[in-house]
Design an enzyme around this catalytic site. Structure first.
Site, PDB file in Angstrom:
ATOM      1  N   SER A  61     -10.098   5.445  -4.228  1.00  0.00           N
ATOM      2  CA  SER A  61     -11.009   6.382  -4.437  1.00  0.00           C
ATOM      3  C   SER A  61     -10.682   7.663  -5.415  1.00  0.00           C
ATOM      4  O   SER A  61     -11.369   8.118  -6.247  1.00  0.00           O
ATOM      5  CB  SER A  61     -11.162   7.216  -2.761  1.00  0.00           C
ATOM      6  OG  SER A  61      -9.825   7.657  -2.442  1.00  0.00           O
ATOM      7  N   LYS A  86      -1.889  -1.600  -4.229  1.00  0.00           N
ATOM      8  CA  LYS A  86      -2.820  -0.312  -3.914  1.00  0.00           C
ATOM      9  C   LYS A  86      -2.092   0.798  -3.915  1.00  0.00           C
ATOM     10  O   LYS A  86      -1.060   0.962  -3.416  1.00  0.00           O
ATOM     11  CB  LYS A  86      -3.412  -0.730  -2.427  1.00  0.00           C
ATOM     12  CG  LYS A  86      -4.471   0.435  -2.089  1.00  0.00           C
ATOM     13  CD  LYS A  86      -4.974   0.338  -0.851  1.00  0.00           C
ATOM     14  CE  LYS A  86      -5.594   1.277  -0.334  1.00  0.00           C
ATOM     15  NZ  LYS A  86      -6.237   1.161   1.015  1.00  0.00           N
ATOM     16  N   LYS A 119       0.830  -1.000  -0.059  1.00  0.00           N
ATOM     17  CA  LYS A 119       0.037   0.116  -0.063  1.00  0.00           C
ATOM     18  C   LYS A 119       0.800   1.287  -0.141  1.00  0.00           C
ATOM     19  O   LYS A 119       1.876   1.542   0.914  1.00  0.00           O
ATOM     20  CB  LYS A 119      -0.844  -0.101   1.331  1.00  0.00           C
ATOM     21  CG  LYS A 119      -1.824   1.082   1.525  1.00  0.00           C
ATOM     22  CD  LYS A 119      -2.671   1.206   2.528  1.00  0.00           C
ATOM     23  CE  LYS A 119      -3.550   2.392   2.674  1.00  0.00           C
ATOM     24  NZ  LYS A 119      -4.368   2.248   3.835  1.00  0.00           N
TER      25      LYS A 119
HETATM   26  C1  PBG Z   1      -7.364   3.211   5.903  1.00  0.00           C
HETATM   27  C2  PBG Z   1      -7.435   2.975   4.587  1.00  0.00           C
HETATM   28  C3  PBG Z   1      -7.284   3.824   3.338  1.00  0.00           C
HETATM   29  C4  PBG Z   1      -7.848   3.494   2.098  1.00  0.00           C
HETATM   30  C5  PBG Z   1      -8.117   2.191   2.618  1.00  0.00           C
HETATM   31  N1  PBG Z   1      -8.091   2.238   3.756  1.00  0.00           N
HETATM   32  C6  PBG Z   1      -6.585   5.491   3.605  1.00  0.00           C
HETATM   33  C7  PBG Z   1      -5.396   5.993   3.882  1.00  0.00           C
HETATM   34  O1  PBG Z   1      -4.627   5.049   3.932  1.00  0.00           O
HETATM   35  O2  PBG Z   1      -5.198   7.129   4.044  1.00  0.00           O
HETATM   36  C8  PBG Z   1      -7.866   4.375   0.982  1.00  0.00           C
HETATM   37  C9  PBG Z   1      -8.814   3.513   0.015  1.00  0.00           C
HETATM   38  C10 PBG Z   1      -9.291   4.663  -1.215  1.00  0.00           C
HETATM   39  O3  PBG Z   1      -8.621   5.680  -1.368  1.00  0.00           O
HETATM   40  O4  PBG Z   1     -10.062   4.109  -2.010  1.00  0.00           O
HETATM   41  N2  PBG Z   1      -5.885   2.982   6.207  1.00  0.00           N
END
Ligand code: PBG
Length: 326
Positions: free
Chosen positions: A275, A249, A196
């Site tokens: 998103s 991701k 991620k």
């Molecule tokens: C929480 C989380 C996030 C996303 C999924 N789980 C946000 C982040 O890490 O700031 C992002 C998912 C998306 O943008 O669709 N840790």
């Protein structure tokens, strides 16, 4: 005049011919549909930055899951927005927390008809908005592991199929696997947000799930978007810790990493089309600058072509609809 020896257009002469040689397929079965559930909510709230995405009250969850399931989508990914946040993130592992309630309700109503996945992270639940617990002035990895493990176990008690840690703490898969096994939840699987990245593509999600960090950023725990080998080490580490499904991701700017993961490892590979990827398409489509259906189709097929077995996407419902029609 010399003729070309190979004319690739011979296999593009008609729709049926093109179907015959099509290498990549896309179906609603490839999708995992995100669902946002908010505690103490009376009516649905639209997410400003993500057109057509809403936060739902618990009462509306059954209808939503039914719609998703009827579209042939096999899985949901639950995100909870609690009423109370504190430094310890205690509403994340509360057996009566909003995510736990939603899981139990869906399990009761749908049995095995849908795969229930739930995000395991702390940023929605901590007053700091960070994915881990703060000790002194930093996010303490090992204290956070205990909280993540407790969260996964409480979701397992509620009946989750798959826990999906997204906190990017080192050792989170091992800690969660051990805690689940110790409590007898040996069949609960783990889909880790393995690689991620620290990404600007998450900002609309922070609007959706109220989880922006109150100070600093996530650079000390998420993967830098410049480092592909480091991303592969994240994936490899998760596999060594017993993960069932790995995830890359975001998706669209990281197709190289999806392809590399597919090549190197034999575990199922998920891609999370996040998103920001959704918001960019929606924004341009609303202006009439791109055709939403065509561009969504191309993006989702590309993620499959890169090697993803499944895609977490906010387009799950709309794409399932147009795939059913075609
Ligand atoms: C929480 C989380 C996030 C996303 C999924 N789980 C946000 C982040 O890490 O700031 C992002 C998912 C998306 O943008 O669709 N840790």
């Amino acid at each position: 005049m010399s003729f070309p020896t190979r004319r690739l257009r011979r296999l593009r002469t008609s729709a049926k011919m093109r179907e015959l040689v099509q290498e990549t397929n896309l179906s609603p079965r490839d999708f995992i549909c995100p669902v946002f559930v908010q505690e103490d909510l009376k009516t649905r709230i639209k997410v400003e930055s993500m057109s057509e995405i809403e936060r739902l009250p618990l009462e509306d969850i059954n209808d939503e899951v039914e719609t998703i399931s009827d579209l042939g989508i096999p899985a949901i990914m639950l995100f909870g927005i609690p009423s109370n946040k504190d430094e310890a993130g205690s509403s994340a592992f509360d057996d009566n927390g909003i995510v736990q309630k939603a899981i139990a309700q869906i399990r009761k109503n749908f049995g095995d008809k849908i795969v229930i996945m739930a995000d395991v992270c702390l940023c929605q639940f901590t007053s700091t908005g960070h994915c881990g617990i703060i000790q002194g002035n930093k996010i303490d990895n090992d204290t956070s592991l205990e909280t993540l493990a407790k969260t996964a176990v409480s979701q397992a008690k509620a009946g989750v199929d798959t826990v999906s840690p997204s906190a990017m703490m080192d050792g989170q898969v091992a800690a969660i696997r051990k805690a689940l096994d110790d409590e007898g939840f040996t069949d609960v699987s783990i889909m880790s947000h393995s690689a991620k990245h620290r990404s600007s593509f998450y900002s609309p999600f922070r609007d959706a799930a109220e989880c922006a960090p109150k100070f600093g950023d996530r650079k000390t725990y998420q993967v830098p978007f410049t480092n592909a080998r480091e991303a592969m080490m994240e994936v490899e580490t998760d596999i060594n810790e017993g993960v069932d499904i790995v995830m890359i991701k975001p998706a669209l700017s990281y197709l190289d990493l999806i392809a590399e993961t597919r090549k190197r490892f034999n575990v199922p590979v998920a891609a999370y089309s996040v998103s920001g990827e959704y918001a960019l398409v929606k924004g341009a489509a609303t202006q009439g600058w791109v055709n939403e259906k065509d561009i969504t189709e191309e993006i989702l097929y590309s993620i499959k072509r890169a090697g993803a077995d499944m895609i977490v996407t906010y387009f799950a419902k709309s794409a399932a609809r147009f795939l059913q029609e075609s």
